[in-house]
Design a protein around this motif. Structure first.
Motif, mmCIF file in Angstrom:
data_model
loop_
_atom_site.group_PDB
_atom_site.id
_atom_site.type_symbol
_atom_site.label_atom_id
_atom_site.label_comp_id
_atom_site.label_asym_id
_atom_site.label_seq_id
_atom_site.Cartn_x
_atom_site.Cartn_y
_atom_site.Cartn_z
ATOM 1 N N GLN A 363 0.832 -1.206 0.000
ATOM 2 C CA GLN A 363 0.000 0.000 0.000
ATOM 3 C C GLN A 363 0.868 1.258 0.000
ATOM 4 O O GLN A 363 0.609 2.207 -0.753
ATOM 5 N N GLN A 366 2.481 1.885 -3.334
ATOM 6 C CA GLN A 366 1.517 2.395 -4.317
ATOM 7 C C GLN A 366 1.335 3.905 -4.161
ATOM 8 O O GLN A 366 1.278 4.644 -5.151
ATOM 9 N N VAL A 367 1.271 4.394 -2.912
ATOM 10 C CA VAL A 367 1.122 5.831 -2.678
ATOM 11 C C VAL A 367 2.384 6.573 -3.105
ATOM 12 O O VAL A 367 2.317 7.619 -3.756
ATOM 13 N N THR A 370 2.451 6.371 -7.172
ATOM 14 C CA THR A 370 1.404 7.070 -7.919
ATOM 15 C C THR A 370 1.133 8.473 -7.403
ATOM 16 O O THR A 370 0.621 9.309 -8.138
ATOM 17 N N GLN A 372 -1.135 9.109 -5.365
ATOM 18 C CA GLN A 372 -2.559 9.169 -5.085
ATOM 19 C C GLN A 372 -2.854 8.674 -3.672
ATOM 20 O O GLN A 372 -2.232 7.723 -3.202
ATOM 21 N N HIS A 374 -4.617 6.726 -0.557
ATOM 22 C CA HIS A 374 -5.088 5.344 -0.471
ATOM 23 C C HIS A 374 -5.874 5.175 0.822
ATOM 24 O O HIS A 374 -5.432 5.592 1.890
ATOM 25 N N GLU A 375 -7.063 4.571 0.715
ATOM 26 C CA GLU A 375 -7.884 4.270 1.877
ATOM 27 C C GLU A 375 -8.074 2.769 1.975
ATOM 28 O O GLU A 375 -8.256 2.097 0.956
ATOM 29 N N ALA A 376 -8.022 2.263 3.196
ATOM 30 C CA ALA A 376 -8.176 0.820 3.377
ATOM 31 C C ALA A 376 -8.619 0.536 4.795
ATOM 32 O O ALA A 376 -8.428 1.344 5.710
ATOM 33 N N ARG A 393 -6.062 6.171 6.080
ATOM 34 C CA ARG A 393 -5.955 6.975 4.859
ATOM 35 C C ARG A 393 -4.517 7.432 4.750
ATOM 36 O O ARG A 393 -3.989 8.075 5.664
ATOM 37 N N LYS A 394 -3.876 7.096 3.637
ATOM 38 C CA LYS A 394 -2.471 7.422 3.425
ATOM 39 C C LYS A 394 -2.358 8.467 2.314
ATOM 40 O O LYS A 394 -2.976 8.319 1.254
ATOM 41 N N THR A 395 -1.547 9.501 2.582
ATOM 42 C CA THR A 395 -1.382 10.612 1.647
ATOM 43 C C THR A 395 0.097 10.929 1.501
ATOM 44 O O THR A 395 0.841 10.901 2.485
ATOM 45 N N ALA A 659 -10.013 -2.538 -8.291
ATOM 46 C CA ALA A 659 -10.385 -1.248 -7.692
ATOM 47 C C ALA A 659 -11.876 -1.210 -7.410
ATOM 48 O O ALA A 659 -12.683 -1.096 -8.328
#
Length: 670
Positions: A363, A366-367, A370, A372, A374-376, A393-395, A659
Motif C-alpha cells: 500500500q 503504491q502511494v 502514484t 494518489q 489510499h484508503e483501506a 488513509r495514506k497521503t 479497484a
C-alpha cells in the motif's frame, strides 16, 4: 610611511602632500599618501602610519563619530591620528577623548617631526604578539597560533565557549575573556573567564560600552584608558579594567550575532597579526553560535511540530521513503501501547506479522509511486497478539526534495464488533417479521407430507398392495419428497440469512441470493403483490452471501410495507439485475408504492431515522444496508417520487476487479 587623509579638501590635500614629500625627503622617510572621501573607501583594518582627519566645522558629533571609527580600526601603537580642526579647547578635549592623538589648526605643521617620531616608534616595536606592558608577560605568536589550532580542531561540545575563553585568557595572559550573544540591544553572556575562573555575568545593554563599537566596526581596540572612554560601563570600573580588544561574531549572511572580547587591568598593545588572530577566534565562535541557533530553532520547530501532531485526536504516523516511522503523535503511541522513543525509526515489520507488514508495504509503495491517496480497512495483529481493525488513509506530501507518507488511522475494532452485533440484531428482527410467513410456508408442505405418510401407513398395514395402487403410491411418495425438499430449502435459506459467520468475502451468485430472499418472503408477498424477476447475465460479485441476503430482505420488506392497501394485481415489486460496464453488477429492487418526498430521501440512510410509528421501526435497517454495501466496495442509491414508487439500486463490484467503487448513497431523480 603610509599616510591616509580623510575628508581633506582637494586644494589643502595637494599642498599637504607636497609639503609631506619635502619633509620626508629631508629626513629620509618615504611617504605613500592615500586620499579618501569616506570611511567606506578605507580597509577594515587600517595599516600602520599617519592618519589625518579633516574637520569640516559642522556639528561636532559628526567629527567625533569619524574619530571614534578611525580609532577603532587602527593600531594605536603603530599609528598617529591627527585631527585638523579650528574648534575651541572644550571640543578639542572631546576629540582627544574620542581617540585623537593630536588636534592641529589647519593646514597643520611640523609634519617632518611627526614622521620621524612615528618611524622611530615603529622600529622600536618588537615583532611580538599581544604584549601586556608593565607586567612583563609576553605571549609568543607561535603559542597563540597553537591555541587557535587546538581550538579550531576541538569538537563543538556543550562547553565549547567555556574552553575558548579559558584558552584565550591563559594564552594571552589577560585578566578577562568573554563571549556573548546579541539579544536585541543587549548582550547575553555565553561564557566568561575572569581572574583565573569562570564567572556569571548578567545581560547588559550595548549602549555606552566598547562592545557597541565592536558590533558596529567588526573589531575594536583600546590599548589603555577604556574605562575613561566609556564611563557608563560599570563592569570596566568595578574590575579596574584598562584595555580592551574585541571582535564581532557574524553569521553566514554577515550579520553581527555576538561579541568576543579580551580585557586587561594593564595596557594592551596589539599588532596586525593579533587582530587577525582574534578575528579567527571570532569567526570560529560565530560558526558555533550560528550552529547552536539553528539547532535550537530546529528543536523549537520539532517541538512545535510534535505539539501540532499531538493536537490531532486520531492516530497519525509519518513514514519516509524507507518506510521508517519518523514522526507520530501521542494518539498513535497510545494505539501501539509504546512510548515515542521505542517507535521512532521502526517499521511495520517490527510489530506485525510478515504477511500483514508486506501488505502494508505494498500500500505504501503504491502511494509513493502514484502520488494518489489510499484508503483501506486493515485487520492487523500487533506484537502482543491482539487483533485490531484499522481504518487508514495514506497521503503523500513532499518538501525539501523529500517524499514522506502521512497515515491517519482510526481503531475501529470495537465499532466493527458493535456493527456485527447490530447486523445480527437486524437479521433477527427481520426473521421475527417473517416468522409467521415462514411458519406458514413450512406448515403447508408439512400438512400434506403428514397426510401422505398416514395414507401410506394404512396401505402398508394391510400387507397386500394391489398392482392398481402402485401408481398412486408412487405419486404420493413423489409429493412427499417434494414437500420435504421445500421444507429443507426454506430452512437452508433461513439458516443462510441468520448465520453469524459474515466476515468472509468471496464470489457471490447474485441470482441465488435473490431466489433465497424471495423464498423467505414468498408467504408475506403472495397475497399482496406481484413479483417480477428481470435477470440479466451477470458475473459473480465480490462480497458476502449472508450480508447481501440481509440487504435484499430488508429492501423487500420495505417495498412490501410501501405498497398501499389494494389488490395484488395492482401492486408490483420488480427485482432486476444487469451488468454495468466491465467492473460492476447492478441489483435493483423497485416497487410501485407510495414513494417518498425528497426531504425523506435525504435522510433515509441516517441511523435511527424512521417514518414508522414509535415501537414499529428502529431506523437502523437502511443504515445497516448502506454500511454492508459499502463494506463490499459497492454503493447504494435511491430514486423515488411521491405516488410513483421507489427504486433502490445496488452497484456491486465484479469479483476479481482490483479497484472497488467507493462512495456514499445517492438520491437520484426518477
Amino acid at each position: 610611511m603610509h599616510v591616509i587623509t580623510l575628508g581633506v579638501p582637494q586644494g589643502v590635500g595637494e599642498e599637504f602632500e607636497r609639503g609631506l614629500h619635502e619633509e620626508g625627503a629631508r629626513h629620509a622617510v618615504e611617504c605613500r599618501v592615500q586620499h579618501a572621501r569616506s570611511l567606506e573607501e578605507l580597509p577594515e583594518l587600517l595599516p600602520p602610519g599617519l592618519l589625518v582627519l579633516w574637520d569640516a566645522g559642522g556639528p561636532v558629533q559628526d567629527t567625533l563619530t569619524l574619530c571614534q571609527r578611525l580609532h577603532a580600526r587602527r593600531e594605536p601603537s603603530r599609528s598617529q591620528l591627527v585631527v585638523l580642526t579650528a574648534r575651541g579647547p572644550d571640543e578639542l578635549h572631546t576629540l582627544e577623548q574620542a581617540g585623537a592623538d593630536e588636534c592641529q589648526a589647519p593646514p597643520g605643521g611640523r609634519w617632518g617631526a611627526r614622521l620621524i617620531a612615528l618611524e622611530r616608534r615603529l622600529r622600536s616595536l618588537e615583532p611580538s604578539a599581544l604584549v601586556a606592558r608593565g607586567g612583563g608577560n609576553r605571549m609568543r605568536t607561535e603559542a597563540t597560533l597553537q591555541a587557535l589550532l587546538e581550538f579550531t580542531l576541538a569538537e563543538p561540545g556543550p562547553d565549547f565557549f567555556q574552553v575558548m575563553v579559558r584558552q584565550l585568557s591563559q594564552a594571552l595572559g589577560v585578566t578577562c575573556a568573554l563571549v556573548g550573544e546579541l539579544d536585541g540591544s543587549a548582550v547575553r553572556k555565553l561564557a566568561c573567564f575572569n581572574l583565573g575562573d569562570f564567572c556569571e555575568l548578567p545581560p547588559y545593554t550595548l549602549a555606552g560600552t566598547p562592545c557597541e563599537i565592536t558590533v558596529d566596526q567588526a573589531i575594536c581596540h583600546y590599548p589603555d584608558g577604556v574605562a575613561a572612554r566609556f564611563p557608563e560601563d560599570t563592569m570596566l570600573h568595578e574590575q579596574g579594567l584598562r584595555s580592551y580588544l574585541g571582535a564581532a561574531l557574524r553569521d553566514s549572511r554577515g550579520q553581527p550575532i555576538g561579541v568576543l572580547a579580551i580585557l586587561n587591568d594593564k595596557p594592551l598593545e596589539a599588532r596586525q597579526l593579533d587582530y587577525a588572530l582574534i578575528n579567527a577566534f571570532a569567526v570560529r565562535a560565530g560558526f558555533e553560535l550560528e550552529r547552536r541557533r539553528q539547532r535550537d530553532e530546529m528543536e523549537r520547530s520539532r517541538d512545535l511540530l510534535q505539539k501540532t501532531l499531538d493536537s490531532v485526536p486520531e492516530p497519525l504516523l509519518v513514514k519516509d521513503r524507507g518506510y521508517r516511522w519518523i514522526a507520530m503523535n501521542s494518539a498513535f503511541c497510545r494505539l501501539m501501547g509504546r512510548p515515542l522513543e521505542e517507535l521512532l525509526g521502526r517499521t511495520d515489520r517490527d510489530f506485525y506479522s510478515k504477511a500483514e507488514a508486506d501488505a502494508l508495504r505494498r500500500q505504501d509503495e503504491q502511494v509513493f509511486t502514484t502520488g494518489q491517496p489510499h484508503e483501506a480497512e486493515d485487520s492487523l495483529t500487533d506484537a502482543s497478539g491482539q487483533g485490531r481493525v484499522l481504518l487508514t488513509r495514506k497521503t503523500l506530501f513532499t518538501g525539501g526534495g523529500r517524499s514522506l507518507l502521512m497515515m491517519l488511522c482510526r481503531d475501529v475494532t470495537e465499532r466493527k464488533r458493535l456493527e456485527s452485533q447490530l447486523r445480527m440484531a437486524d437479521r433477527m428482527v427481520s426473521a421475527g417479521t417473517l416468522a409467521t410467513g415462514v411458519a406458514h410456508e413450512i406448515n403447508n408442505p408439512l400438512t400434506f407430507v403428514s397426510a401422505n405418510l398416514t395414507w401410506l401407513e394404512e396401505q402398508l398395514t394391510e400387507m397386500i398392495v394391489v398392482p392398481e395402487a402402485l401408481p398412486e403410491m408412487r405419486e404420493v411418495l413423489s409429493e412427499t419428497r417434494e414437500g420435504v425438499g421445500r421444507i429443507r430449502e426454506l430452512v437452508q435459506d433461513l439458516k443462510s440469512f441468520a448465520r453469524a459467520d459474515d466476515e468472509r468475502t468471496g464470489p457471490v451468485d447474485v441470482h441465488r441470493v435473490v431466489d433465497g430472499a424471495l423464498r423467505l418472503m414468498r408467504s408475506a408477498m403472495r397475497h399482496r403483490t406481484q413479483v417480477v424477476r428481470a435477470f440479466g447475465e451477470v458475473p459473480p460479485v465480490r462480497g458476502n452471501e449472508s450480508r447481501l441476503g440481509q440487504v435484499l430482505v430488508n429492501l423487500l420488506v420495505n417495498a412490501l410495507q410501501a405498497l398501499p392497501a389494494r389488490t395484488a394485481d395492482d401492486n408490483r415489486i420488480q427485482v432486476s439485475t444487469w451488468r454495468e460496464g466491465p467492473h460492476h453488477v447492478v441489483l435493483e429492487v423497485e416497487d410501485n408504492g407510495q414513494g417518498m418526498p425528497l426531504e425523506i430521501q435525504r435522510r433515509i440512510f441516517e441511523p435511527f431515522f424512521t417514518t414508522k410509528p414509535v415501537g414499529v421501526g428502529t431506523g437502523l435497517g437502511l443504515s445497516i444496508c448502506n454500511t454492508i454495501v459499502q463494506s463490499m466496495g459497492g454503493r447504494i442509491e435511491v430514486r423515488s417520487q411521491p405516488g410513483q414508487g421507489t427504486a433502490f439500486k445496488l452497484r456491486l463490484p465484479v469479483d476479481g476487479v482490483a479497484a472497488p467503487l467507493r462512495g456514499k448513497e445517492a438520491v437520484l431523480p426518477l
